[in-house]
Design an enzyme around this catalytic site. Structure first.
Site, PDB file in Angstrom:
ATOM      1  N   LYS A   1       0.836  -1.196   0.000  1.00 45.96           N
ATOM      2  CA  LYS A   1       0.000   0.000   0.000  1.00 45.96           C
ATOM      3  C   LYS A   1       0.870   1.246   0.000  1.00 45.96           C
ATOM      4  CE  LYS A   1      -0.687   0.373   4.998  1.00 45.96           C
ATOM      5  NZ  LYS A   1      -0.070   1.604   5.360  1.00 45.96           N
TER       6      LYS A   1
ATOM      7  N   HIS B   1       9.917 -11.913  -8.144  1.00 51.43           N
ATOM      8  CA  HIS B   1      10.433 -11.949  -6.776  1.00 51.43           C
ATOM      9  C   HIS B   1      10.846 -10.582  -6.218  1.00 51.43           C
ATOM     10  CE1 HIS B   1      10.805 -16.105  -8.211  1.00 51.43           C
ATOM     11  NE2 HIS B   1      10.500 -16.416  -6.961  1.00 51.43           N
TER      12      HIS B   1
ATOM     13  N   ASN C   1      12.013   0.342   4.063  1.00 59.52           N
ATOM     14  CA  ASN C   1      11.393   1.645   4.347  1.00 59.52           C
ATOM     15  C   ASN C   1      11.504   2.066   5.810  1.00 59.52           C
ATOM     16  OD1 ASN C   1       9.525  -0.057   5.521  1.00 59.52           O
ATOM     17  ND2 ASN C   1       7.827   0.517   4.199  1.00 59.52           N
TER      18      ASN C   1
ATOM     19  N   SER D   1      19.474  -7.510 -10.674  1.00 58.72           N
ATOM     20  CA  SER D   1      18.929  -8.595  -9.855  1.00 58.72           C
ATOM     21  C   SER D   1      19.599  -8.687  -8.492  1.00 58.72           C
ATOM     22  CB  SER D   1      19.107  -9.931 -10.577  1.00 58.72           C
ATOM     23  OG  SER D   1      18.324  -9.963 -11.737  1.00 58.72           O
TER      24      SER D   1
ATOM     25  N   ALA E   1      23.998  -5.797 -10.370  1.00 56.47           N
ATOM     26  CA  ALA E   1      23.379  -6.935  -9.693  1.00 56.47           C
ATOM     27  C   ALA E   1      24.046  -7.174  -8.341  1.00 56.47           C
ATOM     28  CB  ALA E   1      23.489  -8.185 -10.554  1.00 56.47           C
TER      29      ALA E   1
END
Length: 167
Positions: free
Chosen positions: A40, A53, A76, A110, A128
């Site tokens: 969200k 993924h 976060n 990745s 990566a």
């Protein structure tokens, strides 16, 4: 599962039953691979490619034309803890959301991890497996743990303009 999310025109989700999108915004023509979670309040721009993924948490904004390789992870919270000093489980109000911005046309390789609070500049390229702990300037190539500048993107419009390819 797709719940309460705003999906733009012609968004492609390879296997909708194998993704978790809830309360996020996804722009037109974006492609989302399997086993992706977008939480969200996260925003994904137009014409992005989100490989399988990936985890895009609340507080992350991804502008148009961004590429995320397989298994890119965002954070976060600068000080994550499961319990407080009193030993009680922390709740939804016991942390501070720290926002992250990925600017247009950036590419993240990745298995990279992007720590909370950074900005990845336009056309930047994250190698990566990098762990990005600081903001990345526009057009920079970064790699390593922690990520460090190792080069400069040569196919961004500003670089082409310097070489006289753009008017």
């Amino acid at each position: 599962m797709i719940v309460g999310s705003a999906l733009g025109r012609d968004v492609v989700i390879q296997h909708p039953e194998l993704v978790n999108l809830y309360g996020c915004d996804v722009g037109d023509e974006t492609r989302i691979g399997t086993f992706v979670e977008i939480q969200k309040g996260a925003v994904v721009g137009e014409r992005c490619k989100i490989s399988s993924h990936c985890f895009i948490c609340e507080g992350v904004t991804i502008e148009d034309g961004v590429f995320l390789g397989h298994g890119v992870m965002f954070t976060n919270d600068l000080y994550p803890r499961a319990v407080g000093v009193d030993g009680e489980l922390k709740g939804k109000d016991d942390w501070t959301l720290t926002r992250t911005l990925v600017c247009r046309n950036a590419s993240i390789g990745s298995n990279s991890t992007i720590l909370a609070g950074v900005t990845i500049g336009e056309y930047a390229l994250v190698g990566a497996g990098a762990v990005v702990t600081r903001s990345v300037p526009p057009g920079a190539v970064v790699a390593g743990v922690p990520a460090r500048i190792v080069g400069q993107v040569t196919d961004m419009p500003v670089a082409r303009k310097r070489r006289g390819a753009l008017s």
